[in-house]
Design an enzyme around this catalytic site. Sequence first.
Site, PDB file in Angstrom:
ATOM      1  N   SER A  14       0.783  -1.241   0.000  1.00  0.00           N
ATOM      2  CA  SER A  14       0.000   0.000   0.000  1.00  0.00           C
ATOM      3  C   SER A  14       0.815   1.292   0.000  1.00  0.00           C
ATOM      4  O   SER A  14       1.780   1.455   0.732  1.00  0.00           O
ATOM      5  CB  SER A  14      -0.925  -0.019   1.211  1.00  0.00           C
ATOM      6  OG  SER A  14      -0.938   1.230   1.857  1.00  0.00           O
ATOM      7  N   SER A  16      -0.642   4.169   0.859  1.00  0.00           N
ATOM      8  CA  SER A  16      -1.203   5.077   1.867  1.00  0.00           C
ATOM      9  C   SER A  16      -0.409   5.099   3.166  1.00  0.00           C
ATOM     10  O   SER A  16      -0.165   6.167   3.732  1.00  0.00           O
ATOM     11  CB  SER A  16      -2.650   4.679   2.173  1.00  0.00           C
ATOM     12  OG  SER A  16      -3.402   4.708   0.993  1.00  0.00           O
ATOM     13  N   LYS A  64     -14.320  -1.846  -1.457  1.00  0.00           N
ATOM     14  CA  LYS A  64     -14.897  -0.500  -1.634  1.00  0.00           C
ATOM     15  C   LYS A  64     -16.425  -0.531  -1.744  1.00  0.00           C
ATOM     16  O   LYS A  64     -17.081   0.446  -1.425  1.00  0.00           O
ATOM     17  CB  LYS A  64     -14.302   0.174  -2.875  1.00  0.00           C
ATOM     18  CG  LYS A  64     -12.866   0.640  -2.667  1.00  0.00           C
ATOM     19  CD  LYS A  64     -12.365   1.446  -3.841  1.00  0.00           C
ATOM     20  CE  LYS A  64     -10.938   1.895  -3.599  1.00  0.00           C
ATOM     21  NZ  LYS A  64     -10.405   2.700  -4.695  1.00  0.00           N
TER      22      LYS A  64
END
Length: 257
Positions: A14, A16, A64
């Site tokens: 990731s 993030s 999501k």
Amino acid sequence: MAKYGLVGRNIDYSFSRGFFNAKFKREGRADQYENFDLSSIEQFGDFLANQSDLKGFNVTIPYKEAIIPFLNELSSTAQEIGAVNTVVIKKDGALIGHNTDHLGFSKSLLNWGLPDHKKAMVLGTGGAAKAVNFALRELGFEILQVSRNAGSSKMTRAQSDPPHQILTYKELTPEIIAQHLLIVNCTPLGTFPNVDQAPDVSFSAIGPQHALYDLIYNPEFSLFLTRGKQSGARVKNGLEMLEIQAIEAWELWQKDL
Ligand code: NAP
């Protein structure tokens, strides 16, 4: 100290976590951003019960859409898009779902310079494509979506009007490609480590008048962008979109709710 994180599966790679922890360090914050790797969304309830200092989190593949039933409320945009990539946890514990992917895409597209033409081809029909469609509609584009499955008979009204057509890759003619000068790859084809893959569009029909945008950012130039560049097209990868959606998520978490 507040805690934030990313909910997804197999998210060791990731972007993030590195992005937010570098930001916290730069700004002298004691906050933390962690990866929350759930092998199934059914684990979400137990996970949340043990997170008393969590203020918000991002959501990525494959949750999501699957996260939505666990949330108390959706922003109108997340509702319309049908996918959530950011969740704010209010002081009373309520979970509010947002979508910042569409802002990442539209702001980065505006920074890049909007083409004069307003016909876009969107490759793929997943959560990212839904956010891109929403952004393109807001910017006044007419959209043609391309999928492996749906044929030319299929139209979608899943989002706002007008409905748009979905073609398969096999149905794309050089004329259709020539009419759609902005082509956005919203499939995972070409992302690391499968760097030798690209969506099945005829690159011989692509020329200097085209702009190719790939949501993929690793590698910097996917095969889709490399082949587009070789055909003379302007190309852009998904890194700026990723950074903008992260900043927009941060701003949502900082609102005192
Ligand atoms: P996804 O739901 O897994 O896949 C998107 C769509 O791609 C699928 O619905 C499918 O559409 C098509 N697809 C999947 N596998 C394919 C294959 N082998 N060949 C051809 N088409 C295929 O993923 P997503 O969440 O929408 O994300 C798509 C990509 O965008 C990922 O690489 C993700 O990392 C990237 N992304 C980047 C950002 C950013 O900020 N830069 C943000 C979000 C996502 P059909 O079945 O209709 O063909």
